[in-house]
Scaffold this motif. Structure first.
Motif, PDB file in Angstrom:
ATOM      1  N   THR A 149       0.786  -1.235   0.000  1.00 20.60           N
ATOM      2  CA  THR A 149       0.000   0.000   0.000  1.00 20.60           C
ATOM      3  C   THR A 149       0.816   1.283   0.000  1.00 20.60           C
ATOM      4  N   ASP A 150       2.121   1.194   0.250  1.00 19.50           N
ATOM      5  CA  ASP A 150       2.904   2.433   0.312  1.00 19.50           C
ATOM      6  C   ASP A 150       3.966   2.514  -0.776  1.00 19.50           C
ATOM      7  N   ILE A 151       3.844   1.696  -1.810  1.00 19.46           N
ATOM      8  CA  ILE A 151       4.763   1.779  -2.943  1.00 19.46           C
ATOM      9  C   ILE A 151       4.510   3.091  -3.679  1.00 19.46           C
ATOM     10  N   TRP A 152       5.581   3.769  -4.059  1.00 20.37           N
ATOM     11  CA  TRP A 152       5.442   5.081  -4.692  1.00 20.37           C
ATOM     12  C   TRP A 152       6.356   5.176  -5.922  1.00 20.37           C
ATOM     13  N   PRO A 153       5.826   4.876  -7.119  1.00 22.51           N
ATOM     14  CA  PRO A 153       6.633   4.911  -8.346  1.00 22.51           C
ATOM     15  C   PRO A 153       6.824   6.344  -8.859  1.00 22.51           C
ATOM     16  N   ALA A 154       7.615   7.111  -8.140  1.00 20.96           N
ATOM     17  CA  ALA A 154       7.766   8.537  -8.428  1.00 20.96           C
ATOM     18  C   ALA A 154       8.506   8.798  -9.738  1.00 20.96           C
ATOM     19  N   GLY A 155       9.130   7.778 -10.302  1.00 18.33           N
ATOM     20  CA  GLY A 155       9.797   7.951 -11.590  1.00 18.33           C
ATOM     21  C   GLY A 155       8.862   7.824 -12.773  1.00 18.33           C
ATOM     22  N   ASP A 156       7.606   7.472 -12.530  1.00 15.44           N
ATOM     23  CA  ASP A 156       6.629   7.297 -13.604  1.00 15.44           C
ATOM     24  C   ASP A 156       6.173   8.670 -14.100  1.00 15.44           C
ATOM     25  N   LEU A 157       6.233   8.875 -15.409  1.00 13.53           N
ATOM     26  CA  LEU A 157       5.916  10.184 -15.981  1.00 13.53           C
ATOM     27  C   LEU A 157       4.479  10.600 -15.680  1.00 13.53           C
ATOM     28  N   ALA A 158       3.527   9.687 -15.837  1.00 13.53           N
ATOM     29  CA  ALA A 158       2.125  10.029 -15.588  1.00 13.53           C
ATOM     30  C   ALA A 158       1.899  10.369 -14.118  1.00 13.53           C
ATOM     31  N   VAL A 159       2.555   9.651 -13.211  1.00 12.14           N
ATOM     32  CA  VAL A 159       2.435   9.956 -11.787  1.00 12.14           C
ATOM     33  C   VAL A 159       2.966  11.356 -11.516  1.00 12.14           C
ATOM     34  N   GLN A 160       4.099  11.698 -12.124  1.00 12.52           N
ATOM     35  CA  GLN A 160       4.669  13.030 -11.935  1.00 12.52           C
ATOM     36  C   GLN A 160       3.720  14.119 -12.442  1.00 12.52           C
ATOM     37  N   ILE A 161       3.208  13.936 -13.657  1.00 14.04           N
ATOM     38  CA  ILE A 161       2.337  14.944 -14.267  1.00 14.04           C
ATOM     39  C   ILE A 161       1.055  15.124 -13.459  1.00 14.04           C
TER      40      ILE A 161
END
Length: 214
Positions: A149-161
């Motif tokens: 539940t706390d995984i954070w794929p901050a390198g994902d472009l869509a997540v960043q945008i």
């Protein structure tokens, strides 16, 4: 396994109570559907096959590969397949190497999906030891297949945008900035990542609708 609909709702409600801008986004687009994959070897092999190709091409390659090594594909059968057979399935030399690397890790017992470390960073490190598995793939696996539940794929472009848009930032945050910003969203960052992809789909659908000819 993935994060259940109930857990997604609970986590997003908790975040909405902390952050009015998340609450506003949730009111606009609603709750996301769960994104669930089967834990284990097959899901990561699919990820390798699908790297840098379209969904349609990945499906075609998967169908050809499973015709050769079985469905579901056993790692022992993949290791026994010739390079020519893997190329006939559409796997490049590099992808075939990655697939063999994953199969070898599983067959040797060095990679045990049932006993990955409980600590998320340690589990990511365990997965990225496999040739062809980067941090993003490891994070998405742990999020969708294990429901962490706390995984954070901050390198994902869509997540960043979308995280930037939801919070009202000017421009797309960097991965480093987004990781720092998301500390306030623990332990619900996995749910928020899924919400950002959901928010992205709505944003694109709205844009396409507004650009459609009358």
């Amino acid at each position: 396994m993935g994060i259940s609909a109930e857990t997604l709702k609970t986590s997003l409600d908790a975040l909405a109570a902390r952050e009015p801008r998340i609450a506003a986004a949730l009111a606009r687009v609603g709750y996301p559907e769960p994104r669930i994959s089967e834990p284990g070897y097959q899901t990561l092999l699919r990820a390798i096959v699908g790297q840098q190709v379209s969904i349609k091409a990945a499906a075609s390659m998967w169908a050809k590969l499973t015709a050769i090594v079985g469905d579901p594909p056993a790692p022992e059968q993949l290791l026994a397949a010739s390079d020519e057979a893997l190329r006939a399935a559409g796997l490049s030399r590099q992808k075939a190497s990655y697939a063999r690397s994953l199969a070898e890790e599983v067959v040797s017992g060095r990679l045990d999906f049932a006993n990955l470390p409980e600590d998320d960073e340690e589990a990511i490190a365990e997965l990225v030891r496999v040739k062809g598995i980067g941090r993003w793939t490891a994070e998405v696996y742990l999020l969708f297949a294990e429901g962490r539940t706390d995984i954070w794929p901050a390198g994902d472009l869509a997540v960043q945008i979308e995280a930037g848009a939801i919070i009202g930032l000017e421009g797309k945050p960097t991965e480093k900035a987004l990781r720092a910003l998301a500390e306030a969203w623990r332990p619900h960052r996995g749910a928020f990542a899924i919400f950002t992809w959901h928010h992205r789909r709505h944003a694109l659908q709205s844009r396409n609708a507004s650009e459609a000819p009358v």
